[in-house]
Design a protein around this motif. Sequence first.
Motif, PDB file in Angstrom:
ATOM      1  N   ARG A 277      87.266  47.756 -15.779  1.00  0.00           N
ATOM      2  CA  ARG A 277      86.350  48.863 -16.050  1.00  0.00           C
ATOM      3  C   ARG A 277      86.576  50.005 -15.063  1.00  0.00           C
ATOM      4  O   ARG A 277      86.491  51.174 -15.432  1.00  0.00           O
ATOM      5  CB  ARG A 277      84.901  48.369 -16.000  1.00  0.00           C
ATOM      6  CG  ARG A 277      84.483  47.588 -17.239  1.00  0.00           C
ATOM      7  CD  ARG A 277      82.975  47.453 -17.301  1.00  0.00           C
ATOM      8  NE  ARG A 277      82.475  46.578 -16.257  1.00  0.00           N
ATOM      9  CZ  ARG A 277      82.337  45.268 -16.383  1.00  0.00           C
ATOM     10  NH1 ARG A 277      82.705  44.675 -17.502  1.00  0.00           N
ATOM     11  NH2 ARG A 277      81.843  44.533 -15.394  1.00  0.00           N
ATOM     12  N   ASP A 278      86.863  49.663 -13.817  1.00  0.00           N
ATOM     13  CA  ASP A 278      87.149  50.712 -12.835  1.00  0.00           C
ATOM     14  C   ASP A 278      88.422  51.464 -13.182  1.00  0.00           C
ATOM     15  O   ASP A 278      88.490  52.695 -13.052  1.00  0.00           O
ATOM     16  CB  ASP A 278      87.273  50.105 -11.432  1.00  0.00           C
ATOM     17  CG  ASP A 278      85.925  49.696 -10.872  1.00  0.00           C
ATOM     18  OD1 ASP A 278      84.900  50.186 -11.387  1.00  0.00           O
ATOM     19  OD2 ASP A 278      85.893  48.877  -9.932  1.00  0.00           O
ATOM     20  N   ARG A 281      87.638  53.707 -16.030  1.00  0.00           N
ATOM     21  CA  ARG A 281      86.770  54.806 -15.611  1.00  0.00           C
ATOM     22  C   ARG A 281      87.589  55.909 -14.940  1.00  0.00           C
ATOM     23  O   ARG A 281      87.387  57.101 -15.200  1.00  0.00           O
ATOM     24  CB  ARG A 281      85.697  54.278 -14.659  1.00  0.00           C
ATOM     25  CG  ARG A 281      84.621  55.308 -14.313  1.00  0.00           C
ATOM     26  CD  ARG A 281      83.547  54.715 -13.446  1.00  0.00           C
ATOM     27  NE  ARG A 281      82.881  53.608 -14.097  1.00  0.00           N
ATOM     28  CZ  ARG A 281      82.883  52.349 -13.656  1.00  0.00           C
ATOM     29  NH1 ARG A 281      83.543  52.057 -12.552  1.00  0.00           N
ATOM     30  NH2 ARG A 281      82.254  51.407 -14.301  1.00  0.00           N
ATOM     31  N   LEU A 285      88.047  59.781 -16.261  1.00  0.00           N
ATOM     32  CA  LEU A 285      87.741  60.934 -15.409  1.00  0.00           C
ATOM     33  C   LEU A 285      88.957  61.848 -15.247  1.00  0.00           C
ATOM     34  O   LEU A 285      88.825  63.077 -15.249  1.00  0.00           O
ATOM     35  CB  LEU A 285      87.248  60.452 -14.045  1.00  0.00           C
ATOM     36  CG  LEU A 285      85.878  59.763 -14.029  1.00  0.00           C
ATOM     37  CD1 LEU A 285      85.594  59.158 -12.660  1.00  0.00           C
ATOM     38  CD2 LEU A 285      84.784  60.763 -14.406  1.00  0.00           C
ATOM     39  N   PRO A 297      86.030  55.708  -7.895  1.00  0.00           N
ATOM     40  CA  PRO A 297      85.703  54.293  -8.164  1.00  0.00           C
ATOM     41  C   PRO A 297      86.668  53.301  -7.526  1.00  0.00           C
ATOM     42  O   PRO A 297      86.313  52.128  -7.358  1.00  0.00           O
ATOM     43  CB  PRO A 297      85.761  54.204  -9.700  1.00  0.00           C
ATOM     44  CG  PRO A 297      85.496  55.598 -10.171  1.00  0.00           C
ATOM     45  CD  PRO A 297      86.142  56.490  -9.150  1.00  0.00           C
TER      46      PRO A 297
END
Length: 378
Positions: A277-278, A281, A285, A297
């Motif tokens: 998920r990081d 993410r 971004l 993150p």
Amino acid sequence: MLTFTALTCALAVVAFTARRVTGRIRELAEVRAAARALRVFTDAVGRDLSVGARPVEAAGHGVAALAEAPEGEGRTGGAVVDRLRFRVGLVRLGADPAATDRGHRADGADAPDVTDQWFRLWAVADRHGLALGRLSDRMIEDLDARLTHLGHTSSALAGARLTETILLLLPVGALGLGQSMGLSPFGFLTGNPLGVLLLLVGVVLACAGVLWAESLTVTVLGGVGRRAGPAGLAAARVLDTFAESLVAGLPVADAWAAATETGDRDRDRGGDGDGDRDLARVAALLSLGAGPAAWEPLRRDPAYGPVARQAAGQTRSGARLAGGVRAQAARLRREAADRSLAASERVLVVVAAPLTLCFLPAFILVGLVPLVVGFAGI
């Protein structure tokens, strides 16, 4: 009736323990065989790609090379050959390499997982114009690290199991000695209610010690099953793809998006999916134009943190960034090898607890108490 029930329970506990241990031994052997087979295939593909062969032709030659090699024989090797041949055939028909995992599974081993990783690399290389040969070379390094880890695992488990076997044979030896002296310890353990109780408790303690030692050993080694492996390799694969994407001329945002496609469920971070998920993410971004803040993150991540901090400071210099990314991937592989070796050396230390708390009381109850009773009878 009580004696029969107790002996049945003891045999059931022994059978369950033996099944768990033999199943783990068989699983480890299958995993090693699958990793060896996949290394032969990947190496053959890399050689063909280095001389300009098309990926689909190189993959076909790789399957043929594996089928002719000793690693392609046997149940596990044959399953890997069938799996690869099926997937390469689908690609020849126009399928996307990453989508060929549907409808067919190799028997046993963890071949599908590792095979999926290579075909995912192939799909990413086709989609973004990356050098599949260099990505295959990096995957060979991962397979070598995995084989080294499995070798350490096998050696450590063999040492721990030899110690367990010796301790389990001690009560048998004591009973045999007592029987030869006419003390009839077997008759006491099977014919006397107290002896039957001692036998049942001793067997349960011994089996609990075996299962406890296996659990501790597997925990220290990082697992021995299908998802086991030296921690850090998943992150190293992502970083390798990121570096190759930067070298191929992709913008940083596109290069990171390509790298995240090669990741899997990140067991390096406990298997809960937070790592993936990081990564996603950060990719989102970057695609939105967040710039250096997009890497926030991952700034404190032990694997990706150095790259995230470097990327945040030079978002417009992809060529320089590629060198740092490759260095971090190499460092992760070195650390994974060091941790694997250190874990294998700690095995005999961690099994001290079950040896002391389970095997020693079992020896006293099953081996020594019947002898003491026999001597008292004399």
